[in-house]
Scaffold this motif. Sequence first.
Motif, mmCIF file in Angstrom:
data_model
loop_
_atom_site.group_PDB
_atom_site.id
_atom_site.type_symbol
_atom_site.label_atom_id
_atom_site.label_comp_id
_atom_site.label_asym_id
_atom_site.label_seq_id
_atom_site.Cartn_x
_atom_site.Cartn_y
_atom_site.Cartn_z
ATOM 1 N N ARG A 170 7.682 7.970 7.787
ATOM 2 C CA ARG A 170 8.259 6.714 8.281
ATOM 3 C C ARG A 170 7.606 5.485 7.662
ATOM 4 O O ARG A 170 8.259 4.536 7.257
ATOM 5 N N ILE A 171 6.271 5.549 7.568
ATOM 6 C CA ILE A 171 5.564 4.361 7.088
ATOM 7 C C ILE A 171 5.832 4.130 5.595
ATOM 8 O O ILE A 171 5.975 2.995 5.146
ATOM 9 N N ARG A 184 8.950 2.357 5.259
ATOM 10 C CA ARG A 184 8.835 0.934 5.610
ATOM 11 C C ARG A 184 8.197 0.131 4.479
ATOM 12 O O ARG A 184 8.458 -1.038 4.296
ATOM 13 N N GLU A 233 9.396 -3.660 1.803
ATOM 14 C CA GLU A 233 8.389 -4.720 1.873
ATOM 15 C C GLU A 233 7.782 -4.967 0.483
ATOM 16 O O GLU A 233 7.563 -6.106 0.086
ATOM 17 N N GLY A 242 9.531 -9.442 8.769
ATOM 18 C CA GLY A 242 9.870 -8.032 8.564
ATOM 19 C C GLY A 242 8.892 -7.111 9.259
ATOM 20 O O GLY A 242 8.513 -7.325 10.407
ATOM 21 N N ASP A 243 8.477 -6.080 8.531
ATOM 22 C CA ASP A 243 7.504 -5.136 9.085
ATOM 23 C C ASP A 243 6.076 -5.596 8.843
ATOM 24 O O ASP A 243 5.132 -4.897 9.222
#
Length: 444
Positions: free
Chosen positions: A140-141, A144, A148, A399-400
């Motif tokens: 998941r990371i 992400r 970015e 964002g993240d």
Amino acid sequence: MTKVITYGTFDLFHEGHYRLLKRAKALGDYLIVGVTTEAYDKTRGKLNVVDSLVTRIENIKKTGFADEIIIEETEGQKFNDIKRLGIDIFTVGSDWTGCFDYLKDYCKVVYLERTKNISSTMLREQNSHIQRVGIIGTGRIAARFMPEAKLVSGISAQGVYNPHRDSAARFAERWEIEAYGDLEEFFETVDVVYVASPHETHYGYIKGALAHGKHVLCEKPMVLERAQAEELFRCAKERGLILFEGIKTAYCPGFQKLLGIACSGSIGSIRNVEACFTKLEAPDTRELTDRRYGGSFTELGSYCMLPILKLLGRDYEEIRFESLKGENGLDLFTKVSLKYPNGVATATCGLGVKSEGRLLIAGTKGYIVAEAPWWKTTYFEVHHENPGDVQKYSEIFLGDGLRYEISDFLSMINGAEKHNFKLTRGESVALAGMMEGFLRQAGR
Ligand code: CTP
């Protein structure tokens, strides 16, 4: 007297800037130039400004066109400046055509033709070699990280490695990059490595990447033993490489602002820090099934320990962990208590127990409170004895939030060692030591 105003970053001052200022001055009698702060530029997505504010101002002064220089710190400031300073003409380059038409009710708006084939972005890209980043891990990371990283100039995703070739292939297809199942080949084709694999694999991958001369950005927790962190930082230093732990909170502008205010004396001397982060997870997730390295502290502890280490330091006298465990022995909820010579702290992490996620910093003159999600700091308050005396602060978090750490990582690669203050090597080593102490006590 006709007053003219223009705004910009004016990074790596170039001919386009000079020509714009010259024509702006010629529009009237008095020219005011608004120069953006680094923090404001970050909020509008300009993450890699090279020159400091002072250098950018000096360069504008040298042209002799500016009668006055002001600082642009926030969105919406232009309107107020125009009223306050009695501006007749607002001007910017033609790349902004239409964007400032709303100011036409207050002054004349002139878009000056932009000088062709030159921009700060172009110069930044020419000056710094584009770093090809390789991603280890496809979870998941890592997903992400991809959008970015696209927002930070000077870095470009090249490939992904996963010993499970199928996962690498799926990730590579989704993000249009190369897939690698062979680690040697992967290291040979990238300049920098982003490690986003399961916690316990970080050490080996970082060691391998450093041995191949690659800079490393590693997800938190970087490693799970103090000696490993010390060894890796030593190895990076010997080779002149950057090793950087990615705890996004540490690099985001809101958290930086909060630390600045906490340390400014506004709440006196800091005596207590309480940080809580809980996130209910489905029982079948890695965090709740990896019997050796899962659980709430290894997962969320880095966030909660960050403000404690930043504000009270690394020299605690005592640390105590208390956990509530699930059936498989993993901690669903962990409370860490620390005692310092002049202060106390608690960090609370939960994956199976929900609580109010807040950061509270108590001092001898007042306290600071940031509500959840304080780890993506956008808002906090400073309170004093008088309940009416409250200062409210807000800051943007885009964002993240990984863009902030990626941008700082890149700045460090490009020589800006000063960025190391946001999360120091000593703090990363201390965090690894805490993970080690926790896992030892948990008998894992
Ligand atoms: N400008 C210009 N001609 C160029 C570059 C900039 O006239 N070739 C003008 C912009 O339109 C703006 C001012 O100079 O009015 C300051 O621009 P700034 O954004 O600081 O410069 P850029 O080179 O456009 O920066 P970046 O590439 O970071 O966007």
